[in-house]
Design a protein around this motif. Structure first.
Motif, PDB file in Angstrom:
ATOM      1  N   MET A  97       0.860  -1.176   0.000  1.00 27.34           N
ATOM      2  CA  MET A  97       0.000   0.000   0.000  1.00 27.34           C
ATOM      3  C   MET A  97       0.899   1.228   0.000  1.00 27.34           C
ATOM      4  O   MET A  97       2.004   1.190   0.520  1.00 27.34           O
ATOM      5  N   SER A  98       0.409   2.283  -0.568  1.00 24.64           N
ATOM      6  CA  SER A  98       1.231   3.486  -0.691  1.00 24.64           C
ATOM      7  C   SER A  98       1.309   4.254   0.626  1.00 24.64           C
ATOM      8  O   SER A  98       0.548   3.998   1.554  1.00 24.64           O
ATOM      9  N   GLU A  99       2.231   5.216   0.663  1.00 28.26           N
ATOM     10  CA  GLU A  99       2.370   6.028   1.868  1.00 28.26           C
ATOM     11  C   GLU A  99       1.118   6.879   2.061  1.00 28.26           C
ATOM     12  O   GLU A  99       0.402   7.180   1.108  1.00 28.26           O
ATOM     13  N   ARG A 100       0.839   7.237   3.295  1.00 26.85           N
ATOM     14  CA  ARG A 100      -0.366   8.005   3.605  1.00 26.85           C
ATOM     15  C   ARG A 100      -0.099   9.488   3.386  1.00 26.85           C
ATOM     16  O   ARG A 100       0.739  10.082   4.047  1.00 26.85           O
ATOM     17  N   ILE A 101      -0.834  10.057   2.441  1.00 25.74           N
ATOM     18  CA  ILE A 101      -0.716  11.468   2.100  1.00 25.74           C
ATOM     19  C   ILE A 101      -2.084  12.104   2.298  1.00 25.74           C
ATOM     20  O   ILE A 101      -3.099  11.559   1.852  1.00 25.74           O
ATOM     21  N   GLY A 102      -2.111  13.245   2.948  1.00 28.36           N
ATOM     22  CA  GLY A 102      -3.369  13.949   3.170  1.00 28.36           C
ATOM     23  C   GLY A 102      -3.966  14.462   1.877  1.00 28.36           C
ATOM     24  O   GLY A 102      -3.255  14.659   0.890  1.00 28.36           O
ATOM     25  N   PRO A 103      -5.274  14.681   1.870  1.00 26.03           N
ATOM     26  CA  PRO A 103      -5.940  15.180   0.664  1.00 26.03           C
ATOM     27  C   PRO A 103      -5.547  16.626   0.358  1.00 26.03           C
ATOM     28  O   PRO A 103      -5.118  17.368   1.247  1.00 26.03           O
ATOM     29  N   PRO A 104      -5.690  17.025  -0.904  1.00 21.56           N
ATOM     30  CA  PRO A 104      -5.342  18.402  -1.277  1.00 21.56           C
ATOM     31  C   PRO A 104      -6.291  19.396  -0.600  1.00 21.56           C
ATOM     32  O   PRO A 104      -7.473  19.107  -0.438  1.00 21.56           O
ATOM     33  N   LEU A 105      -5.778  20.528  -0.244  1.00 19.01           N
ATOM     34  CA  LEU A 105      -6.602  21.526   0.433  1.00 19.01           C
ATOM     35  C   LEU A 105      -7.478  22.309  -0.545  1.00 19.01           C
ATOM     36  O   LEU A 105      -8.463  22.924  -0.131  1.00 19.01           O
ATOM     37  N   ARG A 106      -7.121  22.293  -1.819  1.00 16.38           N
ATOM     38  CA  ARG A 106      -7.902  23.025  -2.806  1.00 16.38           C
ATOM     39  C   ARG A 106      -8.112  22.202  -4.078  1.00 16.38           C
ATOM     40  O   ARG A 106      -8.181  22.757  -5.170  1.00 16.38           O
ATOM     41  N   GLY A 107      -8.250  20.911  -3.962  1.00 14.08           N
ATOM     42  CA  GLY A 107      -8.438  20.070  -5.140  1.00 14.08           C
ATOM     43  C   GLY A 107      -9.870  20.089  -5.622  1.00 14.08           C
ATOM     44  O   GLY A 107     -10.776  20.493  -4.895  1.00 14.08           O
ATOM     45  N   ASP A 108     -10.074  19.618  -6.846  1.00 16.26           N
ATOM     46  CA  ASP A 108     -11.451  19.488  -7.327  1.00 16.26           C
ATOM     47  C   ASP A 108     -12.103  18.281  -6.639  1.00 16.26           C
ATOM     48  O   ASP A 108     -11.469  17.538  -5.896  1.00 16.26           O
ATOM     49  N   GLU A 109     -13.379  18.086  -6.910  1.00 16.92           N
ATOM     50  CA  GLU A 109     -14.137  17.050  -6.206  1.00 16.92           C
ATOM     51  C   GLU A 109     -13.547  15.661  -6.404  1.00 16.92           C
ATOM     52  O   GLU A 109     -13.334  14.926  -5.442  1.00 16.92           O
ATOM     53  N   ARG A 110     -13.247  15.306  -7.622  1.00 16.97           N
ATOM     54  CA  ARG A 110     -12.756  13.956  -7.898  1.00 16.97           C
ATOM     55  C   ARG A 110     -11.385  13.726  -7.278  1.00 16.97           C
ATOM     56  O   ARG A 110     -11.128  12.685  -6.673  1.00 16.97           O
ATOM     57  N   GLU A 111     -10.509  14.699  -7.426  1.00 19.43           N
ATOM     58  CA  GLU A 111      -9.170  14.612  -6.837  1.00 19.43           C
ATOM     59  C   GLU A 111      -9.253  14.476  -5.322  1.00 19.43           C
ATOM     60  O   GLU A 111      -8.526  13.692  -4.711  1.00 19.43           O
ATOM     61  N   THR A 112     -10.162  15.209  -4.702  1.00 16.08           N
ATOM     62  CA  THR A 112     -10.327  15.175  -3.252  1.00 16.08           C
ATOM     63  C   THR A 112     -10.898  13.838  -2.798  1.00 16.08           C
ATOM     64  O   THR A 112     -10.401  13.234  -1.832  1.00 16.08           O
ATOM     65  N   LEU A 113     -11.911  13.330  -3.486  1.00 15.56           N
ATOM     66  CA  LEU A 113     -12.468  12.018  -3.136  1.00 15.56           C
ATOM     67  C   LEU A 113     -11.429  10.924  -3.278  1.00 15.56           C
ATOM     68  O   LEU A 113     -11.278  10.061  -2.402  1.00 15.56           O
ATOM     69  N   ARG A 114     -10.702  10.957  -4.375  1.00 17.23           N
ATOM     70  CA  ARG A 114      -9.647   9.965  -4.629  1.00 17.23           C
ATOM     71  C   ARG A 114      -8.602  10.004  -3.508  1.00 17.23           C
ATOM     72  O   ARG A 114      -8.176   8.960  -2.994  1.00 17.23           O
ATOM     73  N   ALA A 115      -8.195  11.207  -3.122  1.00 18.85           N
ATOM     74  CA  ALA A 115      -7.162  11.356  -2.086  1.00 18.85           C
ATOM     75  C   ALA A 115      -7.664  10.910  -0.717  1.00 18.85           C
ATOM     76  O   ALA A 115      -6.923  10.266   0.035  1.00 18.85           O
ATOM     77  N   PHE A 116      -8.902  11.253  -0.374  1.00 21.43           N
ATOM     78  CA  PHE A 116      -9.442  10.803   0.913  1.00 21.43           C
ATOM     79  C   PHE A 116      -9.541   9.281   0.956  1.00 21.43           C
ATOM     80  O   PHE A 116      -9.229   8.655   1.978  1.00 21.43           O
ATOM     81  N   LEU A 117      -9.967   8.661  -0.136  1.00 17.62           N
ATOM     82  CA  LEU A 117     -10.063   7.203  -0.182  1.00 17.62           C
ATOM     83  C   LEU A 117      -8.679   6.576  -0.027  1.00 17.62           C
ATOM     84  O   LEU A 117      -8.494   5.651   0.775  1.00 17.62           O
ATOM     85  N   ASP A 118      -7.698   7.091  -0.744  1.00 15.83           N
ATOM     86  CA  ASP A 118      -6.339   6.554  -0.609  1.00 15.83           C
ATOM     87  C   ASP A 118      -5.770   6.795   0.793  1.00 15.83           C
ATOM     88  O   ASP A 118      -5.045   5.953   1.327  1.00 15.83           O
ATOM     89  N   PHE A 119      -6.112   7.923   1.399  1.00 14.04           N
ATOM     90  CA  PHE A 119      -5.673   8.199   2.766  1.00 14.04           C
ATOM     91  C   PHE A 119      -6.207   7.122   3.717  1.00 14.04           C
ATOM     92  O   PHE A 119      -5.477   6.589   4.561  1.00 14.04           O
ATOM     93  N   HIS A 120      -7.463   6.776   3.578  1.00 14.93           N
ATOM     94  CA  HIS A 120      -8.050   5.754   4.454  1.00 14.93           C
ATOM     95  C   HIS A 120      -7.528   4.353   4.155  1.00 14.93           C
ATOM     96  O   HIS A 120      -7.356   3.551   5.079  1.00 14.93           O
ATOM     97  N   ARG A 121      -7.266   4.069   2.896  1.00 19.77           N
ATOM     98  CA  ARG A 121      -6.650   2.776   2.557  1.00 19.77           C
ATOM     99  C   ARG A 121      -5.288   2.667   3.240  1.00 19.77           C
ATOM    100  O   ARG A 121      -4.959   1.640   3.846  1.00 19.77           O
ATOM    101  N   ALA A 122      -4.501   3.724   3.145  1.00 26.63           N
ATOM    102  CA  ALA A 122      -3.165   3.725   3.752  1.00 26.63           C
ATOM    103  C   ALA A 122      -3.251   3.650   5.271  1.00 26.63           C
ATOM    104  O   ALA A 122      -2.393   3.030   5.915  1.00 26.63           O
ATOM    105  N   THR A 123      -4.277   4.243   5.856  1.00 27.68           N
ATOM    106  CA  THR A 123      -4.449   4.186   7.306  1.00 27.68           C
ATOM    107  C   THR A 123      -4.655   2.750   7.766  1.00 27.68           C
ATOM    108  O   THR A 123      -4.053   2.312   8.748  1.00 27.68           O
ATOM    109  N   LEU A 124      -5.494   1.995   7.056  1.00 28.85           N
ATOM    110  CA  LEU A 124      -5.703   0.596   7.432  1.00 28.85           C
ATOM    111  C   LEU A 124      -4.395  -0.187   7.334  1.00 28.85           C
ATOM    112  O   LEU A 124      -4.074  -0.980   8.223  1.00 28.85           O
TER     113      LEU A 124
END
Length: 167
Positions: free
Chosen positions: A1-28
């Protein structure tokens, strides 16, 4: 699994959803880091039979179901049950981290591919279980919710196994 990176502070909707999902995957993945198979299988919060390894196996099924079976319209069964028993994944009694993480990572990669290839978050597919069309947007939100909920379980399980908190 990739390193945990926080979501962008000013990303578009899709970029933000993608980043939040990857953040939670990395958390597990981080919740499981450094533990051996026995610790990962430990049912650490009686009377619950839940374990960290069971959560990883469950999320494998969730990834497969929402992205490959629903959004991708693939005719594939579940990973851990031939009878479409979604609870079977939680039984990690004979499981190993190696097999569980390989299956999970494969499903995450398939999920990422399906999401990337979708024209927009408005793309829909039929969810037979709900008997409704669902959008990729809903699936992304649902997956974030699913991971966040189970990461809360993982917090408690990890602390009970070896006292580690705050990951």
């Amino acid at each position: 699994m990739s390193e945990r990176i926080g979501p962008p502070l000013r990303g578009d909707e899709r970029e933000t959803l993608r980043a939040f999902l990857d953040f939670h995957r990395a958390t597990l993945a981080l919740k499981c880091e450094g533990l051996n198979d026995e610790q990962l299988r430990r049912q650490a919060s009686p009377p619950s039979t839940l374990s960290l390894l069971g959560l990883v196996r469950h999320m494998t099924e969730v990834e497969r179901t929402w992205f490959r079976r629903v959004m991708g319209k693939e005719n594939v069964g579940l990973v851990y049950s031939e009878e479409t028993d979604y609870q079977a994944a939680y039984d990690a009694s004979g499981a190993t981290w190696g097999e569980a993480v390989a299956a999970w990572e494969a499903e995450v990669e398939a999920s990422r591919r399906i999401e990337r290839e979708a024209e927009s978050l408005d793309v829909t597919a039929y969810n037979a279980r709900w008997e409704e069309e669902v959008s990729l947007r809903l699936v992304m939100h649902h997956m974030i919710h699913e991971y966040a909920r189970h990461n809360g379980h993982a917090d408690l399980l990890r602390e009970a196994v070896d006292g580690v908190t705050g990951v």
